[in-house]
Write a protein that holds these residues in place. Structure first.
Motif, mmCIF file in Angstrom:
data_model
loop_
_atom_site.group_PDB
_atom_site.id
_atom_site.type_symbol
_atom_site.label_atom_id
_atom_site.label_comp_id
_atom_site.label_asym_id
_atom_site.label_seq_id
_atom_site.Cartn_x
_atom_site.Cartn_y
_atom_site.Cartn_z
ATOM 1 N N ILE A 156 63.442 14.763 -69.503
ATOM 2 C CA ILE A 156 63.021 14.358 -68.162
ATOM 3 C C ILE A 156 61.926 13.312 -68.279
ATOM 4 C CG2 ILE A 156 62.030 15.119 -65.976
ATOM 5 C CD1 ILE A 156 63.336 17.836 -66.481
ATOM 6 N N SER A 157 62.113 12.209 -67.595
ATOM 7 C CA SER A 157 61.198 11.077 -67.676
ATOM 8 C C SER A 157 60.619 10.761 -66.310
ATOM 9 C CB SER A 157 61.941 9.849 -68.224
ATOM 10 O OG SER A 157 61.129 8.699 -68.187
ATOM 11 N N ILE A 158 59.424 10.174 -66.319
ATOM 12 C CA ILE A 158 58.853 9.680 -65.063
ATOM 13 C C ILE A 158 58.743 8.162 -65.074
ATOM 14 C CG2 ILE A 158 57.542 11.785 -64.612
ATOM 15 C CD1 ILE A 158 55.028 10.248 -65.563
ATOM 16 N N ILE A 159 59.118 7.538 -66.211
ATOM 17 C CA ILE A 159 58.945 6.097 -66.341
ATOM 18 C C ILE A 159 59.932 5.566 -67.367
ATOM 19 C CG2 ILE A 159 57.139 6.438 -68.083
ATOM 20 C CD1 ILE A 159 55.816 3.886 -67.126
ATOM 21 N N PRO A 160 60.574 4.412 -67.103
ATOM 22 C CA PRO A 160 61.424 3.801 -68.121
ATOM 23 C C PRO A 160 60.594 3.290 -69.298
ATOM 24 C CG PRO A 160 61.855 2.884 -65.939
ATOM 25 C CD PRO A 160 60.586 3.671 -65.849
ATOM 26 N N ASP A 161 61.276 2.776 -70.311
ATOM 27 C CA ASP A 161 60.590 2.222 -71.479
ATOM 28 C C ASP A 161 59.472 1.292 -71.027
ATOM 29 O OD1 ASP A 161 60.033 0.387 -73.755
ATOM 30 O OD2 ASP A 161 61.597 1.573 -74.728
ATOM 31 N N SER A 163 44.838 0.915 -67.403
ATOM 32 C CA SER A 163 45.988 0.147 -67.884
ATOM 33 C C SER A 163 45.970 -0.060 -69.395
ATOM 34 C CB SER A 163 46.049 -1.210 -67.183
ATOM 35 O OG SER A 163 44.946 -2.023 -67.561
ATOM 36 N N SER A 164 44.873 0.297 -70.046
ATOM 37 C CA SER A 164 44.791 0.161 -71.512
ATOM 38 C C SER A 164 45.624 1.208 -72.234
ATOM 39 C CB SER A 164 43.329 0.279 -71.968
ATOM 40 O OG SER A 164 42.877 1.626 -71.865
ATOM 41 N N HIS A 165 46.073 2.251 -71.502
ATOM 42 C CA HIS A 165 46.827 3.371 -72.083
ATOM 43 C C HIS A 165 46.019 4.114 -73.141
ATOM 44 C CE1 HIS A 165 50.257 1.718 -69.969
ATOM 45 N NE2 HIS A 165 50.155 0.585 -70.643
ATOM 46 N N SER A 186 41.395 9.005 -57.161
ATOM 47 C CA SER A 186 41.746 8.950 -58.580
ATOM 48 C C SER A 186 42.817 7.897 -58.786
ATOM 49 C CB SER A 186 42.197 10.321 -59.102
ATOM 50 O OG SER A 186 43.483 10.648 -58.645
ATOM 51 N N LEU A 187 42.885 7.374 -59.996
ATOM 52 C CA LEU A 187 43.776 6.261 -60.312
ATOM 53 C C LEU A 187 45.010 6.756 -61.063
ATOM 54 C CD1 LEU A 187 41.179 3.587 -61.538
ATOM 55 C CD2 LEU A 187 41.746 4.300 -59.194
ATOM 56 N N ASN A 188 46.151 6.175 -60.734
ATOM 57 C CA ASN A 188 47.409 6.470 -61.404
ATOM 58 C C ASN A 188 48.087 5.159 -61.795
ATOM 59 O OD1 ASN A 188 47.672 9.514 -60.900
ATOM 60 N ND2 ASN A 188 47.346 8.747 -58.829
ATOM 61 N N PRO A 189 48.868 5.149 -62.868
ATOM 62 C CA PRO A 189 49.508 3.901 -63.303
ATOM 63 C C PRO A 189 50.319 3.198 -62.222
ATOM 64 C CG PRO A 189 49.679 5.528 -65.038
ATOM 65 C CD PRO A 189 49.080 6.240 -63.841
ATOM 66 N N VAL A 190 50.963 3.954 -61.337
ATOM 67 C CA VAL A 190 51.766 3.331 -60.287
ATOM 68 C C VAL A 190 50.910 2.473 -59.373
ATOM 69 C CG1 VAL A 190 51.556 5.260 -58.647
ATOM 70 C CG2 VAL A 190 53.591 3.787 -58.582
ATOM 71 N N ASP A 191 49.612 2.751 -59.299
ATOM 72 C CA ASP A 191 48.727 2.017 -58.401
ATOM 73 C C ASP A 191 48.674 0.526 -58.741
ATOM 74 O OD1 ASP A 191 48.088 4.407 -57.133
ATOM 75 O OD2 ASP A 191 46.359 4.774 -58.435
ATOM 76 N N TYR A 192 48.684 0.191 -60.058
ATOM 77 C CA TYR A 192 48.682 -1.225 -60.425
ATOM 78 C C TYR A 192 50.077 -1.738 -60.774
ATOM 79 C CZ TYR A 192 48.816 0.127 -65.410
ATOM 80 O OH TYR A 192 49.176 0.646 -66.625
ATOM 81 N N LEU A 197 47.060 -5.064 -47.426
ATOM 82 C CA LEU A 197 47.816 -3.900 -47.871
ATOM 83 C C LEU A 197 46.951 -3.069 -48.815
ATOM 84 C CD1 LEU A 197 51.225 -5.671 -48.633
ATOM 85 C CD2 LEU A 197 50.599 -4.382 -46.579
ATOM 86 N N VAL A 198 46.606 -1.864 -48.394
ATOM 87 C CA VAL A 198 45.732 -0.995 -49.181
ATOM 88 C C VAL A 198 46.591 -0.094 -50.066
ATOM 89 C CG1 VAL A 198 43.929 0.767 -49.122
ATOM 90 C CG2 VAL A 198 43.998 -1.030 -47.360
ATOM 91 N N GLY A 199 46.341 -0.145 -51.367
ATOM 92 C CA GLY A 199 47.099 0.668 -52.304
ATOM 93 C C GLY A 199 46.466 2.041 -52.515
ATOM 94 N N GLY A 200 46.915 2.713 -53.576
ATOM 95 C CA GLY A 200 46.336 4.005 -53.923
ATOM 96 C C GLY A 200 47.134 5.176 -53.413
ATOM 97 N N ASN A 201 46.702 6.358 -53.836
ATOM 98 C CA ASN A 201 47.474 7.557 -53.546
ATOM 99 C C ASN A 201 46.579 8.790 -53.409
ATOM 100 O OD1 ASN A 201 49.685 9.136 -53.116
ATOM 101 N ND2 ASN A 201 50.546 8.948 -55.162
ATOM 102 N N ASP A 202 45.824 9.137 -54.451
ATOM 103 C CA ASP A 202 45.089 10.405 -54.492
ATOM 104 C C ASP A 202 43.678 10.263 -53.920
ATOM 105 O OD1 ASP A 202 47.280 11.382 -55.796
ATOM 106 O OD2 ASP A 202 46.358 11.480 -57.765
#
Length: 333
Positions: free
Chosen positions: A236-241, A318-320, A46-52, A70-75
């Motif tokens: 509580i935030s997970i991301i700045p502006d 990435s289109s949000h 699955s894709l998460n914003p941090v991946d890109y 370097l292989v990215g990704g997480n889930d």
């Protein structure tokens, strides 16, 4: 040497999410050589914003990094599921070598109630919400507001605030097309930000601001200011502006950390924090079992792509404008 397919940081065109990655058909397949090593044949990611966002932030070093495979990704999901934080060897490949003793490696058993696609969608979102919500003492006696309620983290956030933490009332923001979806997750009051002013709606519906907790899963400076001005319990935030200017990020973080210091000195009523996900296998197993046993996997919207649609899926993320989670099958048709 055996090889397999995956997606490495390619830095082809970092102006778009898909341009951060390059398809590689000759990644070396790892072999088990240590105790607690698990060789996993990844079926779905699955894709998460941090991946890109991570390769985008590091694009200044692209000349050095782009040829290092370097292989990215997480889930990921197979008969086990979890998180394999990359790089250098993340989840965006057909085989991963995971070790439960290493940082960034979270591995649990897949509940029988979940499909591979449903399982892959869960790890980062469940643990991000757990990390954020566990920062608040006695969340069951609070009213919760989630900014970005129709996205991946927000969808799981509504479910967890409502049914895992049993919060008194749950509010969430989304656009018009996602109002019914967010409501179906259990949100008590959905605020359509295209038609309603979220500040006015909170002022109208929240009974006591000192029991209000705001979870910002988008990055909204005005929301941070609102929390501090109205003396809410927590922000509580997970991301700045999320605006593209570095000034906006600095402004957001400066206010958040300055107020955090004031809170520690008992000079502010609002606790403001930005969190990083906690890699916790035991907690993920508990949460994924709860998720499957209660049938919540049938509530979260999934957009499913095939291996050859990876670039399309990443640009969609990435289109949000995605609803729920995006997953990609790693097996060839």
């Amino acid at each position: 040497m055996n090889t397999h397919k995956g997606f490495t940081w390619g830095f082809v065109d970092t102006s778009k999410a898909s341009g951060c990655f390059k398809f590689d058909s000759s990644l070396p397949t790892p072999t088990i050589n240590k105790t607690n090593d698990l060789l996993i044949n990844v079926k779905v990611i699955s894709l998460n914003p941090v991946d890109y966002k991570l390769p985008t932030y590091l694009s200044l070093f692209s000349v050095i990094l782009k040829n290092r495979k370097l292989v990215g990704g997480n889930d990921f999901a197979d008969e086990v599921l979890g998180m394999k934080f990359g790089p250098p060897s993340g989840a965006f490949q057909q085989f991963i070598l995971a070790n439960t003793n290493k940082f960034g490696n979270v591995i649990v058993k897949k509940p029988k109630e979940l499909s591979l696609e449903q399982a892959a969608a869960t790890p980062t979102c469940l643990l991000t919400n757990y990390t954020a919500m566990s920062k608040v003492k006695d969340l069951s006696n609070c009213e919760v507001f989630i900014n970005g309620a129709s996205g991946g983290t927000g969808s799981f956030g509504i479910l967890m605030a409502k049914y895992y933490y049993n919060s008194k009332k749950v509010y969430g923001t989304c656009s018009t097309r996602n109002v019914s979806y967010v409501s179906s997750l259990g949100c008590d009051k959905v605020i359509d930000y295209t038609k309603e002013n979220w500040q006015e709606e909170l002022n109208k519906h929240v009974s006591d601001k000192k029991d209000l907790v705001l979870f910002d899963y988008v990055g909204n400076y005005e929301m941070l200011k609102y929390a501090i001005k109205n003396k809410t319990k927590s922000f509580i935030s997970i991301i700045p502006d999320r605006t593209t200017t570095s000034f906006a990020t600095v402004k957001y973080l400066s206010l958040l950390y300055w107020n955090r210091l004031l809170y520690k000195l008992s000079l502010s009523s609002t606790d403001t924090q930005i969190i990083n996900v906690e890699f916790n296998s035991e907690k993920l197993q508990e949460l994924i079992n709860w998720y499957g046993e209660n049938g919540f996997q049938n509530r979260v919207n999934l957009t499913i792509h095939s291996l050859d649609e990876f670039s399309e899926a990443m640009d969609k993320l990435s289109s949000h404008r995605t609803t729920g989670k995006i997953v990609v099958g790693m097996e060839e048709k």
